[in-house]
Design a protein around this motif. Structure first.
Motif, short mmCIF file in Angstrom:
data_model
loop_
_atom_site.label_atom_id
_atom_site.label_comp_id
_atom_site.label_asym_id
_atom_site.label_seq_id
_atom_site.Cartn_x
_atom_site.Cartn_y
_atom_site.Cartn_z
N LEU A 170 0.82 -1.07 0.10
CA LEU A 170 0.09 -0.02 -0.01
C LEU A 170 0.91 1.12 -0.03
O LEU A 170 0.67 2.35 -0.70
CB LEU A 170 -0.80 -0.16 1.38
N LEU A 171 2.00 1.29 0.75
CA LEU A 171 2.84 2.48 0.70
C LEU A 171 3.64 2.64 -0.43
O LEU A 171 3.77 3.67 -0.87
CB LEU A 171 4.07 2.23 1.90
N LEU A 172 3.93 1.53 -1.08
CA LEU A 172 4.68 1.60 -2.60
C LEU A 172 3.62 2.16 -3.46
O LEU A 172 4.13 3.01 -4.15
CB LEU A 172 5.13 0.16 -2.92
N ALA A 173 2.38 1.91 -3.19
CA ALA A 173 1.51 2.44 -4.23
C ALA A 173 1.35 3.82 -4.02
O ALA A 173 1.03 4.79 -5.03
CB ALA A 173 0.05 1.43 -4.19
N ALA A 174 1.35 4.01 -2.71
CA ALA A 174 1.01 5.55 -2.52
C ALA A 174 2.28 6.62 -2.94
O ALA A 174 1.93 7.67 -3.18
CB ALA A 174 1.09 5.50 -0.63
N VAL A 175 3.50 5.92 -3.22
CA VAL A 175 4.47 6.66 -3.70
C VAL A 175 4.88 6.58 -5.23
O VAL A 175 5.76 6.92 -5.83
CB VAL A 175 5.88 6.42 -2.92
N GLY A 176 3.72 5.77 -5.73
CA GLY A 176 3.69 5.75 -7.29
C GLY A 176 4.54 4.51 -7.68
O GLY A 176 4.92 4.51 -8.97
N GLU A 177 4.90 3.53 -6.86
CA GLU A 177 5.55 2.15 -7.43
C GLU A 177 4.54 1.15 -7.55
O GLU A 177 5.00 0.04 -7.72
CB GLU A 177 6.36 1.88 -6.15
N GLY A 178 3.35 1.04 -7.76
CA GLY A 178 2.46 0.38 -7.76
C GLY A 178 0.92 0.85 -7.93
O GLY A 178 1.00 2.00 -7.82
N ARG A 179 -0.01 0.11 -8.02
CA ARG A 179 -1.39 0.51 -8.13
C ARG A 179 -2.27 -0.53 -6.91
O ARG A 179 -2.08 -1.85 -7.02
CB ARG A 179 -1.74 0.36 -9.67
N LEU A 180 -3.32 0.37 -6.51
CA LEU A 180 -4.19 -0.60 -5.72
C LEU A 180 -5.10 -1.44 -6.50
O LEU A 180 -5.42 -0.69 -7.71
CB LEU A 180 -4.82 0.23 -4.75
N SER A 181 -5.66 -2.56 -6.27
CA SER A 181 -6.67 -3.03 -7.06
C SER A 181 -7.61 -3.93 -5.98
O SER A 181 -7.39 -4.20 -4.90
CB SER A 181 -5.94 -4.07 -8.08
N GLY A 182 -8.73 -4.29 -6.88
CA GLY A 182 -9.40 -5.59 -5.89
C GLY A 182 -8.73 -6.71 -5.40
O GLY A 182 -8.96 -7.16 -4.43
N ARG A 183 -7.64 -7.19 -6.16
CA ARG A 183 -6.89 -8.17 -5.85
C ARG A 183 -6.05 -7.93 -4.39
O ARG A 183 -5.80 -8.74 -3.59
CB ARG A 183 -5.68 -8.60 -7.11
N VAL A 184 -5.30 -6.54 -4.42
CA VAL A 184 -4.83 -6.27 -3.26
C VAL A 184 -5.95 -6.27 -1.99
O VAL A 184 -5.45 -6.67 -0.96
CB VAL A 184 -4.11 -4.97 -3.49
N LEU A 185 -6.73 -5.78 -2.14
CA LEU A 185 -8.03 -5.54 -1.12
C LEU A 185 -8.26 -7.11 -0.61
O LEU A 185 -8.43 -7.26 0.61
CB LEU A 185 -9.29 -4.74 -1.50
N LEU A 186 -8.61 -8.15 -1.38
CA LEU A 186 -8.76 -9.19 -1.17
C LEU A 186 -7.55 -10.04 -0.40
O LEU A 186 -7.73 -10.68 0.41
CB LEU A 186 -9.30 -10.06 -2.44
N ALA A 187 -6.54 -9.77 -1.04
CA ALA A 187 -5.37 -10.05 -0.06
C ALA A 187 -5.17 -9.82 1.06
O ALA A 187 -4.98 -10.43 2.18
CB ALA A 187 -3.96 -9.94 -1.17
N THR A 188 -5.68 -8.27 1.36
CA THR A 188 -5.47 -7.89 2.65
C THR A 188 -6.40 -8.52 3.64
O THR A 188 -6.15 -8.80 4.65
CB THR A 188 -5.91 -6.49 2.56
N ALA A 189 -7.62 -8.93 3.15
CA ALA A 189 -8.66 -9.60 4.06
C ALA A 189 -7.95 -10.93 4.31
O ALA A 189 -8.00 -11.49 5.43
CB ALA A 189 -10.10 -9.70 3.05
N LEU A 190 -7.45 -11.55 3.45
CA LEU A 190 -6.99 -12.88 3.65
C LEU A 190 -5.76 -12.96 4.87
O LEU A 190 -5.68 -13.75 5.85
CB LEU A 190 -6.61 -13.38 2.53
N VAL A 191 -4.77 -11.88 4.58
CA VAL A 191 -3.80 -11.84 5.43
C VAL A 191 -4.19 -11.41 6.64
O VAL A 191 -3.70 -11.92 7.83
CB VAL A 191 -2.89 -10.72 5.00
#
Length: 299
Positions: free
Chosen positions: A260-281
């Motif tokens: 999430l922090l990498l995405a915030a500084v422009g090194e990646g992007r957020l997606s539904g995949r990231v949100l689902l992974a967050t719930a699993l973790v």
């Protein structure tokens, strides 16, 4: 068996040590963004400067407490400390430089899974069904982040190999830390400075010279104060006197926060995949935490 009375010293100390390990995990969420801020400095130079900053800050605290004698340790303790710290970070920064940062960062975060699994054979700690279920959920979240559209170019294979090597190095360093329980946490300051010297020699011999800007110095100072400084002392306490199984499983939250922090500084992007992974973790960490509380209640 009866429950331990409130305020039982060993139990209280164990809980505090585990909380210290959790604080280290939070600081490590900033490791990848700060490392990217230090780009394009060579990996060994970032390792040397970060450890120098963290080691000097730690040394100042150790000296203020009158504990400089803690730096006098045997050769095996120095090999464990310097090998784990310097080896992991050199491999990790190389992975971020050679491969796409989000994917390399997440692949490196297989180390929480390795810690939980290695704790059983190396430290004789039972896993239990509920803790294994937590590990499985966390692994599923990590797999989802690495798959489902993640790019793995052939040119990045060396970076991914470094990320896997970093994961194994940190897991072994963490799990075997309990065998050095007699080594005081203050000794970590010496390990950081020795790691800085070793990485500095490697930079001088293997990497081209680099010019540091104000942005680079800021990144180095922040690395030394947090994920390459205070975090090591907190993690040392957690792994030696806390619960490595719980910390290993809760470590699954760190790649999510780091992504999430990498995405915030422009090194990646957020997606539904990231949100689902967050719930699993998060679900895996919760299962492990509940398992740990039930084990404590039986003591």
């Amino acid at each position: 068996m009866t429950s331990s009375p409130p305020g039982d010293p060993p139990l209280s100390a164990s809980r505090r040590a585990t909380l210290a390990g959790c604080a280290a995990l939070a600081l490590w969420a900033f490791l990848a963004p700060l490392a990217r801020l230090a780009q394009p400095l060579p990996p060994l130079l970032i390792t040397a400067l970060g450890f120098a900053a963290g080691g000097l800050l730690g040394l100042a605290v150790v000296a203020a407490r009158g504990r400089l004698g803690a730096l006098r340790q045997g050769g095996l303790a120095w090999a464990h400390g310097v090998g784990g710290l310097a080896g992991f970070h050199a491999l990790y920064f190389a992975a971020l430089a050679l491969a796409p940062p989000v994917e390399a960062n997440l692949l490196n975060y297989l180390w929480p899974l390795l810690i939980v699994l290695l704790s059983a054979p190396l430290r004789g700690l039972p896993l239990g069904r509920q803790r294994l279920a937590g590990v499985a959920l966390g692994a599923a979240g990590a797999a989802l982040l690495l798959g489902g559209g993640a790019s793995f170019p052939v040119s990045a294979l060396a970076g991914f190999a470094c990320a896997l090597g970093a994961a194994l190095t940190w897991a072994l360093y963490s799990v075997t830390a309990a065998r050095f329980a007699a080594v005081p946490t203050e000794a970590v300051a010496g390990f950081c400075l020795a790691s800085a010297a070793l990485a500095g020699l490697g930079h001088w011999a293997l990497e081209p010279p680099a010019e540091l800007t104000a942005r680079h110095w800021l990144a180095v100072l922040l690395l030394g104060a947090g994920p390459m400084g205070a975090a090591f002392f907190l993690w040392d306490l957690g792994m030696k006197r806390g619960d490595p199984r719980l910390l290993g499983t809760l470590g699954y939250a760190t790649p999510v926060a780091s992504t999430l922090l990498l995405a915030a500084v422009g090194e990646g992007r957020l997606s539904g995949r990231v949100l689902l992974a967050t719930a699993l973790v998060a679900g895996g960490g919760l299962l492990a935490a509940l398992a740990g509380r039930r084990e404590v209640a039986k003591l």
